[in-house]
Design an enzyme around this catalytic site. Structure first.
Site, PDB file in Angstrom:
ATOM      1  N   TRP A  96      38.435 102.178  54.717  1.00 51.76           N
ATOM      2  CA  TRP A  96      38.973 100.829  54.722  1.00 51.76           C
ATOM      3  C   TRP A  96      40.062 100.994  53.849  1.00 51.76           C
ATOM      4  CZ3 TRP A  96      38.536  97.953  58.497  1.00 51.76           C
ATOM      5  CH2 TRP A  96      37.515  97.617  59.409  1.00 51.76           C
ATOM      6  N   LYS A 102      30.829  89.720  56.995  1.00 54.90           N
ATOM      7  CA  LYS A 102      29.790  90.910  56.407  1.00 54.90           C
ATOM      8  C   LYS A 102      28.686  89.974  55.623  1.00 54.90           C
ATOM      9  CE  LYS A 102      32.604  93.773  58.042  1.00 54.90           C
ATOM     10  NZ  LYS A 102      33.584  94.223  57.249  1.00 54.90           N
ATOM     11  N   ASP A 155      39.361  94.533  47.622  1.00 54.62           N
ATOM     12  CA  ASP A 155      39.043  94.034  49.062  1.00 54.62           C
ATOM     13  C   ASP A 155      37.483  94.223  48.947  1.00 54.62           C
ATOM     14  OD1 ASP A 155      38.012  93.869  51.718  1.00 54.62           O
ATOM     15  OD2 ASP A 155      39.120  95.918  52.476  1.00 54.62           O
TER      16      ASP A 155
HETATM   17  C1  LIG Z   1      35.139  94.860  57.784  1.00 54.11           C
HETATM   18  C2  LIG Z   1      36.162  95.132  56.668  1.00 54.11           C
HETATM   19  C3  LIG Z   1      37.504  94.902  56.811  1.00 54.11           C
HETATM   20  C4  LIG Z   1      37.972  94.344  58.020  1.00 54.11           C
HETATM   21  O1  LIG Z   1      37.687  93.179  58.411  1.00 54.11           O
HETATM   22  P1  LIG Z   1      38.067  92.454  59.690  1.00 54.11           P
HETATM   23  O2  LIG Z   1      37.658  90.962  59.353  1.00 54.11           O
HETATM   24  O3  LIG Z   1      37.711  92.883  61.018  1.00 54.11           O
HETATM   25  O4  LIG Z   1      39.793  92.386  59.703  1.00 54.11           O
HETATM   26  C5  LIG Z   1      38.390  95.055  55.778  1.00 54.11           C
HETATM   27  N1  LIG Z   1      37.586  95.697  54.641  1.00 54.11           N
HETATM   28  C6  LIG Z   1      36.494  96.035  54.620  1.00 54.11           C
HETATM   29  C7  LIG Z   1      35.822  96.794  53.267  1.00 54.11           C
HETATM   30  C8  LIG Z   1      35.666  95.689  55.635  1.00 54.11           C
HETATM   31  O5  LIG Z   1      34.076  95.958  55.306  1.00 54.11           O
END
Ligand SMILES: *Cc1c(COP(=O)(O)O)cnc(C)c1O
Length: 371
Positions: free
Chosen positions: A104, A202, A178
């Site tokens: 990511w 998540k 993030d």
């Molecule tokens: C799932 C995820 C993303 C992407 O998320 P989207 O909502 O699909 O854009 C970005 N960073 C991390 C750490 C993730 O787990």
């Protein structure tokens, strides 16, 4: 409560939600609290939805102890859109440092490159994303607009158990985090954060809403070509209603915040209870993997994720059988990410420790039968 027993769902996201929340949503679907409308059907400018978003923000702030000098924004576009929205808001000098510790953060770096000069403060790709180098070995540029890191690499299973203190490292750059896959799983050290973002699907609620926590002193720096709907200052000024927000996702996330505030475990309550259970769940699974002769996890123990546990079978040919038997035993969505193969168990807040016990018992039994 209906007392339904559901299978345990280990999806990495969209992921399981607390059953009481789903049941409340079902009960209120066509008539929210006697107002004659479902949440999906009401104006975002009306008093009912205003009370829903206000309560959601209030509960989120109290759950995570978000200081007043942070704005809380409910945005759209998910984590991936933030990879562009962050540089459009913060990269005034066009210089972005990124710590690449997994798939990511590598994606974040690639996207930021469209808007800025990107420098890797560290990159663990050559090591297969299994470790995090010590902060004293990072190469930070003194004039970077910010340093980006991913606090939990959902695919690789690597987590920061402490955020770096950039001040102490001699850097004045704000830290951008993030936290898509570990927000709400543990306390956040806000004193070290400039801005944090995470998609909801998540650990927070349904897909469609992205939480952004922005230090107010970082608002108002957007580049002229930043879309207005993604200008943090504008979104903050409008109470996350510059345009129509994802109302239903915000409503469900609000119920999750309320559930989390009341969550109890081993005499603890709220986020402390949630974190304690997350520690115990992860320990159960890693202890099993480390003594197994069939299954293993290769991440350095000090940076193993509490949320996402990738693991592999010594006999890769057995993986499909294992996934099939797990599903038949009520253990769902354990397939590893397509880029890695193998298996992955995501242990978000809504996964009870009983689910992890059931998983470990199943894997143990599978190992005896196939090992
Ligand atoms: C799932 C995820 C993303 C992407 O998320 P989207 O909502 O699909 O854009 C970005 N960073 C991390 C750490 C993730 O787990």
């Amino acid at each position: 409560m209906s007392g339904i027993r559901r299978p345990f769902n280990f999806s990495a996201g969209p992921a399981c939600l607390p059953l009481p929340v789903l049941e409340q949503v079902a009960a209120e679907m066509s008539d929210w609290q006697g107002c004659g409308m479902g949440v999906m059907e009401m104006s975002h400018r009306g008093p009912q939805f205003q009370s829903i978003i206000d309560a959601a923000e209030h509960d989120l702030r109290s759950l995570l102890a978000v200081p007043d000098d942070f704005a809380v924004l409910f945005m759209q576009g998910g984590g991936l859109a933030e990879n562009a929205i962050v540089p459009l808001n913060l990269a005034m000098r066009g210089k972005v440092d990124v710590l690449v510790t997994g798939s990511w953060s590598a994606k974040s770096a690639a996207e930021a490159r469209k808007y800025a000069d990107v420098h890797f403060a560290a990159n663990t790709e050559a090591d297969g994303y299994r470790s995090i180098p010590s902060p004293s070995d990072w190469q930070l540029r003194p004039d970077a607009d910010y340093l980006h890191l991913c606090s939990n690499e959902t695919i690789d299973g690597v987590e920061f158990h402490e955020l770096p203190d950039l001040d102490a490292l001699g850097s004045a750059a704000p830290l951008v985090v993030d936290c898509s896959s570990n927000q709400l799983s543990r306390p956040m050290d806000w004193s070290r954060v400039g801005l944090a973002f995470g998609g909801a699907q998540k650990n927070v609620g349904p897909a469609g809403v992205t939480l952004v926590f922005a230090r107010r002193s970082l608002l108002g720096r957007a580049l002229p070509h930043c879309p207005s709907a993604f200008d943090y200052q504008r979104v903050a000024e409008q109470g996350s209603m510059y345009n129509t927000p994802p109302t239903f996702s915000i409503y469900v996330a609000g119920l999750v915040f309320r559930w989390a505030l009341k969550f109890e475990y081993l005499g603890l309550r709220g986020l402390a209870a949630i974190e304690r259970q997350n520690i115990d769940k992860a320990a159960l699974l890693y202890e099993f993997l480390d003594r197994s002769s069939l299954f293993s996890n290769a991440v350095a123990p000090s940076v193993r994720s509490r949320m996402n546990v990738p693991f592999f079978l010594r006999e890769p040919a057995l993986t499909d059988t294992c996934l099939r038997e797990a599903a038949a035993a009520g253990l769902l969505q354990l397939k590893g990410h397509k880029s890695k193969g193998g298996m992955r168990a995501s242990l978000y807040n809504a996964m009870p420790i009983e689910g992890v016990r059931a998983l470990v018992n199943f894997l143990q039994d599978f190992e005896i039968r196939h090992g």
